[in-house]
Design an enzyme around this catalytic site. Structure first.
Site, PDB file in Angstrom:
ATOM      1  N   LEU A  57       0.840  -1.200   0.000  1.00  0.00           N
ATOM      2  CA  LEU A  57       0.000   0.000   0.000  1.00  0.00           C
ATOM      3  C   LEU A  57       0.872   1.246   0.000  1.00  0.00           C
ATOM      4  O   LEU A  57       1.693   1.449   0.888  1.00  0.00           O
ATOM      5  CB  LEU A  57      -0.912   0.016   1.226  1.00  0.00           C
ATOM      6  CG  LEU A  57      -1.898   1.184   1.315  1.00  0.00           C
ATOM      7  CD1 LEU A  57      -2.999   1.015   0.287  1.00  0.00           C
ATOM      8  CD2 LEU A  57      -2.494   1.281   2.709  1.00  0.00           C
ATOM      9  N   HIS A 110       5.129   2.212  12.417  1.00  0.00           N
ATOM     10  CA  HIS A 110       5.786   3.403  11.887  1.00  0.00           C
ATOM     11  C   HIS A 110       4.806   4.564  11.934  1.00  0.00           C
ATOM     12  O   HIS A 110       3.629   4.410  11.613  1.00  0.00           O
ATOM     13  CB  HIS A 110       6.226   3.128  10.444  1.00  0.00           C
ATOM     14  CG  HIS A 110       7.098   4.166   9.842  1.00  0.00           C
ATOM     15  ND1 HIS A 110       6.630   5.409   9.472  1.00  0.00           N
ATOM     16  CD2 HIS A 110       8.424   4.158   9.525  1.00  0.00           C
ATOM     17  CE1 HIS A 110       7.616   6.111   8.945  1.00  0.00           C
ATOM     18  NE2 HIS A 110       8.719   5.380   8.971  1.00  0.00           N
TER      19      HIS A 110
END
Length: 368
Positions: A129, A233
């Protein structure tokens, strides 16, 4: 809402643009290294995956691109792996708790331990993605992510009932992975990006040969490293939120390189498969419904075919709330999806009804 953005399967003609798109990445995608020959093979593999005769999940890897209709520019990618494992094993660290006790000293404690696991016959996986930074605005990231679930809901025989999604792990301000520096680096003697690149290219032999096969006791690692195991993240937080709202939940597994979290769900229990409606198209030239925001619902709409096309459209509430009734689409919307008057389409709300149904305001710049 004009279908400015459309999701579709990648084709060979997209190779040049795909390379350019991945060139805007600050850090490479593990599953999409910026290497021309690899990407060309990946496109060929995706094209073969859409073969109509597929009746069960195998080695198929479906790669989709997000196209800006007005310019023909590719601005995003998303993928589905029908089954992880196979000839190339799928590696994870499983976090387990082991109990240690000694009654005379009053000691009873649990220790978190990383156990290396390899799977040759795993679940389906969502991955690859990426959305160009210039287009991280209202609804586009959600369209890119959720269109995959709409495709899976239409063709469930091609996928496993269990679906996972791995997310990039936490890195510091300099882009370094503390987990890699404390664990993997000692065995691989390479920088994180290089090891990540080799893995993305399909080189799993070095993992088999070099990865420590014994458990790793987390208290032996610095507390600062323990704290980021399973932490996502910062630029991926929005992507996690989208899938959590759909029904994905965190697991006790993490990535072997950066300790990023893995989420999972049962395909049939997710919001989109449960709420999917198939309707017949009624083509209309009347665009008044598109501007009447108080009486419309933002929906994902696809052409319900292997030659997949998916976009966002505002659907009149009166039509949407009557199952079986035709859905009115303008000529522009029909062209974007490759459908005509009388064709079947799949329709599902872009957001859970419990969330705000209107499209959000443009958020601050962030990865999705």
């Amino acid at each position: 809402m004009t279908p400015t953005f459309v999701i579709r399967p990648v084709v060979l003609h997209d190779l040049k643009q795909l390379i350019e798109l991945l060139g805007t990445l600050e850090h490479s995608l593990t599953s999409m290294p910026r290497e021309r020959s690899f990407l060309e093979k990946r496109i060929h593999r995706s094209i073969q995956s859409f073969y109509p005769g597929v009746s069960e999940p195998g080695s198929e890897q479906y790669l989709f691109v997000l196209e800006e209709r007005s310019s023909g520019r590719l601005i995003g990618t998303a993928a589905i792996i029908a089954r992880v494992g196979g000839y190339e094993p799928f590696f994870t660290y499983r976090i387990k708790r082991e109990t240690y006790s000694h009654a005379p000293l009053g000691i009873h404690k649990q220790i978190r331990v990383l156990h290396l696991e390899s799977n040759h016959d795993g679940p389906s996986e969502l991955g690859s993605l990426y959305l160009h930074p210039e287009f991280r605005s209202a609804g586009v990231g959600r369209l890119l992510s959720l269109s995959r679930l709409l495709f899976m809901a239409r063709f469930p025989q091609r996928f496993r009932s269990r679906v996972i999604a791995e997310f990039r792990g936490w890195v510091d301000a300099d882009g370094r992975s503390p987990f890699w520096d404390q664990v993997g680096r000692h065995f691989f003697e390479r920088e994180f990006d290089e090891a990540d690149f080799l893995s993305g290219m399909g080189n799993k032999e070095f993992i088999n040969d070099l990865m420590p096969e014994y458990p790793i006791y987390l208290p032996l690692l610095p507390e600062s490293v323990q704290a980021i195991i399973g932490r996502v993240h910062r630029d991926t937080e929005a992507a996690v939120a989208i899938l959590k709202h759909e029904g994905f939940a965190p697991t006790d597994a993490v990535d072997i390189f950066d300790a990023g979290p893995m989420f999972e769900a049962q395909l049939g229990e997710l919001r989109i498969p449960r709420n999917l409606q198939q309707r017949v198209v009624r083509q209309s030239t009347d665009s008044t419904a598109e501007t009447a925001a108080t009486s419309t619902t933002a929906c994902l709409i696809s052409n319900a075919r292997l030659e997949f096309a998916c976009s966002i459209a505002l659907v009149c509430n009166a039509e949407f709330q009557q199952p079986g009734e035709p859905i009115s689409l303008t000529a522009t919307q029909c062209n974007a999806l490759g459908v005509r008057d009388g064709d079947a389409v799949d329709v599902v709300p872009l957001r859970d009804p419990a969330m705000k149904s209107r499209l959000p305001r443009k958020p601050k710049s962030r990865h999705v």
